[in-house]
Design a protein around this motif. Sequence first.
Motif, PDB file in Angstrom:
ATOM      1  N   PRO A  49       0.812  -1.232   0.000  1.00  0.00           N
ATOM      2  CA  PRO A  49       0.000   0.000   0.000  1.00  0.00           C
ATOM      3  C   PRO A  49       0.840   1.275   0.000  1.00  0.00           C
ATOM      4  O   PRO A  49       0.445   2.281  -0.597  1.00  0.00           O
ATOM      5  CB  PRO A  49      -0.831  -0.123   1.280  1.00  0.00           C
ATOM      6  CG  PRO A  49      -0.903  -1.592   1.543  1.00  0.00           C
ATOM      7  CD  PRO A  49       0.394  -2.160   1.069  1.00  0.00           C
ATOM      8  N   TYR A  50       2.006   1.236   0.651  1.00  0.00           N
ATOM      9  CA  TYR A  50       2.836   2.435   0.693  1.00  0.00           C
ATOM     10  C   TYR A  50       3.409   2.767  -0.686  1.00  0.00           C
ATOM     11  O   TYR A  50       3.482   3.935  -1.071  1.00  0.00           O
ATOM     12  CB  TYR A  50       3.974   2.257   1.701  1.00  0.00           C
ATOM     13  CG  TYR A  50       4.891   3.442   1.756  1.00  0.00           C
ATOM     14  CD1 TYR A  50       4.420   4.686   2.164  1.00  0.00           C
ATOM     15  CD2 TYR A  50       6.229   3.335   1.379  1.00  0.00           C
ATOM     16  CE1 TYR A  50       5.250   5.786   2.198  1.00  0.00           C
ATOM     17  CE2 TYR A  50       7.065   4.428   1.415  1.00  0.00           C
ATOM     18  CZ  TYR A  50       6.577   5.656   1.830  1.00  0.00           C
ATOM     19  OH  TYR A  50       7.404   6.742   1.859  1.00  0.00           O
ATOM     20  N   THR A  51       3.800   1.758  -1.443  1.00  0.00           N
ATOM     21  CA  THR A  51       4.285   2.004  -2.805  1.00  0.00           C
ATOM     22  C   THR A  51       3.176   2.633  -3.636  1.00  0.00           C
ATOM     23  O   THR A  51       3.409   3.561  -4.423  1.00  0.00           O
ATOM     24  CB  THR A  51       4.745   0.694  -3.454  1.00  0.00           C
ATOM     25  OG1 THR A  51       5.628   0.009  -2.567  1.00  0.00           O
ATOM     26  CG2 THR A  51       5.456   0.949  -4.766  1.00  0.00           C
ATOM     27  N   ARG A  52       1.957   2.146  -3.470  1.00  0.00           N
ATOM     28  CA  ARG A  52       0.819   2.720  -4.187  1.00  0.00           C
ATOM     29  C   ARG A  52       0.598   4.177  -3.802  1.00  0.00           C
ATOM     30  O   ARG A  52       0.276   5.023  -4.639  1.00  0.00           O
ATOM     31  CB  ARG A  52      -0.437   1.898  -3.896  1.00  0.00           C
ATOM     32  CG  ARG A  52      -0.343   0.459  -4.397  1.00  0.00           C
ATOM     33  CD  ARG A  52      -1.529  -0.348  -3.934  1.00  0.00           C
ATOM     34  NE  ARG A  52      -1.392  -1.746  -4.321  1.00  0.00           N
ATOM     35  CZ  ARG A  52      -2.196  -2.717  -3.910  1.00  0.00           C
ATOM     36  NH1 ARG A  52      -3.212  -2.427  -3.107  1.00  0.00           N
ATOM     37  NH2 ARG A  52      -2.006  -3.963  -4.306  1.00  0.00           N
ATOM     38  N   GLU A  53       0.782   4.468  -2.507  1.00  0.00           N
ATOM     39  CA  GLU A  53       0.620   5.843  -2.023  1.00  0.00           C
ATOM     40  C   GLU A  53       1.660   6.765  -2.660  1.00  0.00           C
ATOM     41  O   GLU A  53       1.336   7.891  -3.061  1.00  0.00           O
ATOM     42  CB  GLU A  53       0.768   5.856  -0.501  1.00  0.00           C
ATOM     43  CG  GLU A  53       0.595   7.222   0.141  1.00  0.00           C
ATOM     44  CD  GLU A  53       0.814   7.179   1.641  1.00  0.00           C
ATOM     45  OE1 GLU A  53       0.928   8.266   2.237  1.00  0.00           O
ATOM     46  OE2 GLU A  53       0.911   6.072   2.218  1.00  0.00           O
ATOM     47  N   LEU A  54       2.907   6.293  -2.768  1.00  0.00           N
ATOM     48  CA  LEU A  54       3.963   7.091  -3.391  1.00  0.00           C
ATOM     49  C   LEU A  54       3.629   7.407  -4.845  1.00  0.00           C
ATOM     50  O   LEU A  54       3.766   8.545  -5.301  1.00  0.00           O
ATOM     51  CB  LEU A  54       5.296   6.344  -3.334  1.00  0.00           C
ATOM     52  CG  LEU A  54       6.009   6.232  -1.981  1.00  0.00           C
ATOM     53  CD1 LEU A  54       7.258   5.378  -2.124  1.00  0.00           C
ATOM     54  CD2 LEU A  54       6.376   7.608  -1.436  1.00  0.00           C
ATOM     55  N   ILE A  55       3.193   6.395  -5.593  1.00  0.00           N
ATOM     56  CA  ILE A  55       2.892   6.577  -7.012  1.00  0.00           C
ATOM     57  C   ILE A  55       1.711   7.532  -7.190  1.00  0.00           C
ATOM     58  O   ILE A  55       1.718   8.414  -8.056  1.00  0.00           O
ATOM     59  CB  ILE A  55       2.612   5.215  -7.670  1.00  0.00           C
ATOM     60  CG1 ILE A  55       3.882   4.359  -7.665  1.00  0.00           C
ATOM     61  CG2 ILE A  55       2.093   5.391  -9.092  1.00  0.00           C
ATOM     62  CD1 ILE A  55       3.660   2.924  -8.075  1.00  0.00           C
ATOM     63  N   ALA A  56       0.699   7.372  -6.353  1.00  0.00           N
ATOM     64  CA  ALA A  56      -0.508   8.202  -6.485  1.00  0.00           C
ATOM     65  C   ALA A  56      -0.254   9.658  -6.132  1.00  0.00           C
ATOM     66  O   ALA A  56      -1.025  10.535  -6.529  1.00  0.00           O
ATOM     67  CB  ALA A  56      -1.616   7.643  -5.595  1.00  0.00           C
TER      68      ALA A  56
END
Length: 567
Positions: A253-260
Motif C-alpha cells: 500500500p505504501y508504494t501505491r501511495e507514493l505513485i498516487a
Amino acid sequence: MTQAPPGPLVEIEGLSIRFDGLDGPKTVVRNLDLVIRPGECVALVGESGSGKSVTARSLLNLAGDGARVDARRFLIEGEDALAFSGARWRALRGAFAGLVMQDALTSLDPLRTIGQEVSEVALRHGLVRSSGRDALVSATLASVGVPEPEVRARQYAHQLSGGLRQRALIAAAIAGRPRLIIADEPTTALDATVQVQVIGVLKELVRQGAGLLLVSHDLSVVAGIADRVLVMRDGEVADAGPTADVLARPRHPYTRELIAAVPSADSRGRLLSSGRIVPDDSGAIRITRDPLPARRAIGDGALLEATGLTKRYRRNVAGPGGREAFTALEDVSLVVRAGEVVGLVGESGSGKSTCAKILLGLLEPDAGAVMLLGQPWSNVPERRRRSLRSRLQYIPQDPLSSFDPRYRVAEVIGENLSGIEPHVRRRRILGLLERVGLDGAFADRSPRLLSGGQRQRVAIARALAADPVLIVCDEPVSALDVCIQAQVVDLIAELQSRLGTALLFISHDLGLVHHLADRVIVLKDGRVVEEGAAERVFQSPAHDYTRALIAAAPRSLVGGAAARAVA
C-alpha cells in the motif's frame, strides 16, 4: 573460454543500523538486503526518515557518529567490510565509491574553488598529475552540463546558482572514475533540462560498468534510470524488485501511495494526497482522486503588475579585468490577477529568483517598475511600501533559514500579527496552526525540532497571518519527499481555493506547475519566451525552449498520470 561476469560491488544481507541515544538504542534500519552489480542502478525510495540515506552512507562507513552497523554478510568487492580499518575505508572513499550529497552548498568547502573541489580525489589518490588537473576539471564539469567550465572552476560555491552547485558536487564525486557512485537526491535542485543532462551522465557511467546506488524521492527519475528499486518505510524494505514491475504492479500500500502522490496534468483540480490506485481490466493501474473545493472566480484587475524589469550584475570571469556585466533580467513584464495561480518556470540561472526578489520589494530593478494594488512598489523608499508590505507574502524553499533561530513557532507566526491584544494574538496563532493541519501544541515548539513538512506548514501559516492578496511561493516543496510534498501542495491548493489568495508559484517541477497553475510564464536567459494558459502552454508550446523543457521532463510529470507512465 567465456569469462565469468564480475562479482557484485556490494553484497549485503540482514543489514541493521542503530544509534545509542539517551532513551536507549534506536534501530533505524532493519534486516535489509542489498546487492549492487557493475553496470546496474539500484534505487532506494521512501519518505524522509525511512532509512534511505543512512543505508547509502553505511557503504562508506559514514552512517554517522555512534552508528552501530551489523549484518550477516557485508561484502565490498568480495571483502568483509565489517573488518575494514579506518585507513582501508579512507582508501575506498573517492576511488572505489564517490558520494553525491543533496545539499551542495553545505557539502562544498566555501574556502576552496570549484576546481579544487573537483580535483581533490584524483590528486589525493594519484589518478592525475598536477599538470593535468585543469584539463580534468574542465572535462568533468563539462560532462555534467556546467557552462563555461574554465570560468566556473575559478569560482566559489556561493557564486554559483543552486543547480550549478549541484552539478559541481556531482563532478567532484565522479572525477576519480569510481566503480560505485552513491547519489543521495542528486537532482532535487535541478530543472528538467539539467536533470536530463545529469541523469544522462550517470546513465553513461553505468553503461561503462560503474554501479549506481540512487537515493531519491522522485519516482519519475527512478523510473527513468533504475534497474531495480527498494521501497523503504520505517527502516524496512516494504517493496522490492525490477523497477518496471514495482511501479506498474505495486504490491505494498505504501508504494501505491507514493505513485498516487506524483503530480501531473491528470491531477489538476484534485487532491494529490487522496490518490488511490485501482487496477483496471487490463492489469494496468488507474488513479482516482477527490476534487479540490470549488474555486473563486479569477478577477479582471491586476493585483501585481511588473513592466519592463531589467537587472544587471557584474560577475567574476577569467582573463583581463576578471569582471564582466551579466544581465539577469531583461525587459520582463508580467501580471497576476486576483485569485489567480501563475506558474513561473525556467532552468537554473534563467532569472526566476531575481524576478521574485524584485516583485517582493527586496531588490530594486535597474529599469522597469512594479505596481502592487495600483500603487508604486519598486523604486520607492521602504517607508512608502510599509503599508502594503503585509499584503504580499512569501513561502520560501528552506523555511528554517527564514525563521529567527531564537523564535518558537508562535513567535514566527506572530511576526505577521502585530498590534493586537496578546490573548487575541494567541487565539489567532492557534487558529492558523489548525488551518494548516497542526495542533496547538506546536505553538511552543522550536522549528528546529519539526520535520521539513511541518516547517513548511508553519511558513504557510506565517504567510496567511497577514491576510495577503498574493503569496510568492519559491520552490516551496522541492526539498520534500513525494508524500509530504503532496500534503503541502494540497494544503496550498485548498487554502487558495477557499480564500481566493493569488499565487505566483516558482518551480522547476513542470508536473507540479501543470497541476496547480492557471497561467504559465517561461523564462530563459532573463527573458520571457512564452506565456499563456497552462493547458495551452503544456499541450501546444509555441517556443522551441518551452518544447525542450517539456520534452526533458519525466513522462509521468507532463501530459499524463503516473499510472500510465509506469504501466
